[in-house]
Design a protein around this motif. Structure first.
Motif, PDB file in Angstrom:
ATOM      1  N   SER A   1      33.643 149.635 -95.978  1.00 21.59           N
ATOM      2  CA  SER A   1      32.674 149.209 -94.975  1.00 21.59           C
ATOM      3  C   SER A   1      31.472 150.133 -95.018  1.00 21.59           C
ATOM      4  N   ARG A   2      30.284 149.569 -95.240  1.00 17.02           N
ATOM      5  CA  ARG A   2      29.101 150.431 -95.291  1.00 17.02           C
ATOM      6  C   ARG A   2      28.576 150.735 -93.884  1.00 17.02           C
ATOM      7  N   TYR A   3      28.567 149.717 -93.010  1.00 19.67           N
ATOM      8  CA  TYR A   3      27.949 149.889 -91.689  1.00 19.67           C
ATOM      9  C   TYR A   3      28.943 149.780 -90.528  1.00 19.67           C
TER      10      TYR A   3
ATOM     11  N   SER B   1      31.187 147.321 -89.566  1.00 20.00           N
ATOM     12  CA  SER B   1      31.720 146.065 -89.010  1.00 20.00           C
ATOM     13  C   SER B   1      33.023 145.644 -89.701  1.00 20.00           C
ATOM     14  N   THR B   2      33.144 145.915 -90.989  1.00 18.38           N
ATOM     15  CA  THR B   2      34.391 145.577 -91.687  1.00 18.38           C
ATOM     16  C   THR B   2      35.522 146.486 -91.201  1.00 18.38           C
TER      17      THR B   2
ATOM     18  N   ILE C   1      30.474 141.979 -98.419  1.00 21.31           N
ATOM     19  CA  ILE C   1      29.623 141.583 -99.555  1.00 21.31           C
ATOM     20  C   ILE C   1      28.189 142.009 -99.249  1.00 21.31           C
ATOM     21  N   TYR C   2      27.518 142.595-100.259  1.00 19.29           N
ATOM     22  CA  TYR C   2      26.104 142.966-100.130  1.00 19.29           C
ATOM     23  C   TYR C   2      25.391 142.483-101.390  1.00 19.29           C
ATOM     24  N   ASN C   3      24.329 141.740-101.206  1.00 23.57           N
ATOM     25  CA  ASN C   3      23.559 141.216-102.350  1.00 23.57           C
ATOM     26  C   ASN C   3      24.485 140.579-103.391  1.00 23.57           C
ATOM     27  N   ALA C   4      25.352 139.717-102.899  1.00 20.08           N
ATOM     28  CA  ALA C   4      26.271 138.924-103.729  1.00 20.08           C
ATOM     29  C   ALA C   4      27.352 139.739-104.435  1.00 20.08           C
TER      30      ALA C   4
ATOM     31  N   SER D   1      28.852 132.521 -99.507  1.00 15.26           N
ATOM     32  CA  SER D   1      29.557 133.808 -99.565  1.00 15.26           C
ATOM     33  C   SER D   1      30.897 133.659-100.270  1.00 15.26           C
TER      34      SER D   1
ATOM     35  N   GLN E   1      30.324 133.707-103.854  1.00 16.01           N
ATOM     36  CA  GLN E   1      30.022 135.087-104.302  1.00 16.01           C
ATOM     37  C   GLN E   1      31.317 135.883-104.452  1.00 16.01           C
TER      38      GLN E   1
ATOM     39  N   LYS F   1      28.367 141.087 -89.456  1.00 19.04           N
ATOM     40  CA  LYS F   1      27.425 141.605 -88.452  1.00 19.04           C
ATOM     41  C   LYS F   1      26.283 142.313 -89.177  1.00 19.04           C
TER      42      LYS F   1
HETATM   43  C1  LIG Z   1      21.600 144.683 -97.417  1.00 15.50           C
HETATM   44  C2  LIG Z   1      22.602 143.595 -97.112  1.00 15.50           C
HETATM   45  C3  LIG Z   1      22.831 142.602 -98.022  1.00 15.50           C
HETATM   46  C4  LIG Z   1      23.780 141.596 -97.748  1.00 15.50           C
HETATM   47  N1  LIG Z   1      24.029 140.624 -98.687  1.00 15.50           N
HETATM   48  C5  LIG Z   1      24.992 139.702 -98.439  1.00 15.50           C
HETATM   49  C6  LIG Z   1      25.307 138.724 -99.426  1.00 15.50           C
HETATM   50  O1  LIG Z   1      24.746 138.673-100.520  1.00 15.50           O
HETATM   51  N2  LIG Z   1      26.280 137.817 -99.142  1.00 15.50           N
HETATM   52  C7  LIG Z   1      26.951 137.837 -97.951  1.00 15.50           C
HETATM   53  O2  LIG Z   1      27.824 137.003 -97.750  1.00 15.50           O
HETATM   54  N3  LIG Z   1      26.687 138.769 -97.007  1.00 15.50           N
HETATM   55  C8  LIG Z   1      25.734 139.691 -97.215  1.00 15.50           C
HETATM   56  N4  LIG Z   1      25.437 140.635 -96.262  1.00 15.50           N
HETATM   57  C9  LIG Z   1      26.151 140.598 -94.985  1.00 15.50           C
HETATM   58  C10 LIG Z   1      27.231 141.671 -94.883  1.00 15.50           C
HETATM   59  O3  LIG Z   1      28.338 141.339 -95.679  1.00 15.50           O
HETATM   60  C11 LIG Z   1      27.639 141.829 -93.404  1.00 15.50           C
HETATM   61  O4  LIG Z   1      26.537 142.384 -92.739  1.00 15.50           O
HETATM   62  C12 LIG Z   1      28.860 142.685 -93.184  1.00 15.50           C
HETATM   63  O5  LIG Z   1      29.313 142.495 -91.861  1.00 15.50           O
HETATM   64  C13 LIG Z   1      28.581 144.154 -93.456  1.00 15.50           C
HETATM   65  O6  LIG Z   1      29.776 144.900 -93.353  1.00 15.50           O
HETATM   66  P1  LIG Z   1      29.805 146.454 -92.943  1.00 15.50           P
HETATM   67  O7  LIG Z   1      29.244 146.560 -91.528  1.00 15.50           O
HETATM   68  O8  LIG Z   1      31.258 146.786 -92.973  1.00 15.50           O
HETATM   69  O9  LIG Z   1      29.007 147.202 -93.948  1.00 15.50           O
HETATM   70  C14 LIG Z   1      24.502 141.610 -96.516  1.00 15.50           C
HETATM   71  C15 LIG Z   1      24.234 142.647 -95.595  1.00 15.50           C
HETATM   72  C16 LIG Z   1      23.316 143.629 -95.879  1.00 15.50           C
HETATM   73  C17 LIG Z   1      23.092 144.715 -94.878  1.00 15.50           C
END
Ligand SMILES: Cc1cc2nc3c(=O)[nH]c(=O)nc-3n(C[C@H](O)[C@H](O)[C@H](O)COP(=O)(O)O)c2cc1C
Length: 172
Positions: A12-14, A16-17, A58-61, A101, A104, A126
């Protein structure tokens, strides 16, 4: 082996996971299972676990890099245990966003043809622009549509699925 616990490992980067992982762990414990919750990068060995639940966003696919690292590092042990997977991704509840998603995630998991999850689910995530870098923040608005009811329901069905699968992997 059947007395061993479930490992719920998350990336989890931020945050929510991690919160979703905590909720799933609580639901599995309510169902009577023993669960250890850990960030993926802190897991050294799967020896003490009968099954594994992996959760990453997922971040940027792309799936969180720690999830890829975990699958590579623990491939042998994961082949010998039931594995369930969840991902956080879409930021809206619409079907199109969910499908995007899901595609992806499927694409990411195609890299591991040996991986046969007993359960696989995507949950709405989130986003908090205040936590993002200037460039990541562009065009984003705050949202949190995490569906706690769906998350708990998945965890409840997972309890039975993991117990069933453990019997196949580790017959008494
Ligand atoms: C920079 C960024 C890029 C993201 N890209 C995608 C994406 O490509 N596909 C997707 O389904 N969700 C994407 N998301 C949504 C994240 O998966 C979602 O915000 C998730 O809850 C983040 O989890 P975390 O709080 O544990 O880091 C993205 C979020 C961020 C912040």
């Amino acid at each position: 082996m059947n007395t061993k616990s479930i490992l719920l490992a998350y990336a989890s980067r931020y945050g929510s996971t991690q919160e979703v992982a905590e909720t799933i762990a609580a639901a599995l414990r309510e169902a009577g299972l023993e669960v250890e919750l850990q960030p993926m990068q802190e897991v050294k060995s799967l020896d003490n676990y009968a099954s594994v639940v992996l959760g990453a966003a997922i971040y940027n696919a792309k799936w969180h890099p720690n999830a890829h690292q975990f699958l590579s590092q623990h491939q042998e042990a994961l082949r010998q245990r039931p594995v369930a997977i969840f991902a956080l991704g879409p930021l809206s509840t619409g079907e199109t966003a969910m499908l995007r998603s899901r595609r992806q995630l499927d694409k990411e998991l195609e890299k591991y043809p040996w991986l046969k999850p007993v359960a696989l689910e995507i949950f709405v995530g989130k986003i908090d622009p205040a936590k993002l870098s200037f460039f990541e923040r562009l065009g984003t608005t705050a949202s949190d549509h995490r569906d706690w009811k769906a998350i708990r329901a998945w965890a409840s069905s997972l309890a039975a699925q993991l117990q069933q699968a453990e019997k196949l992997f580790h017959p008494a």
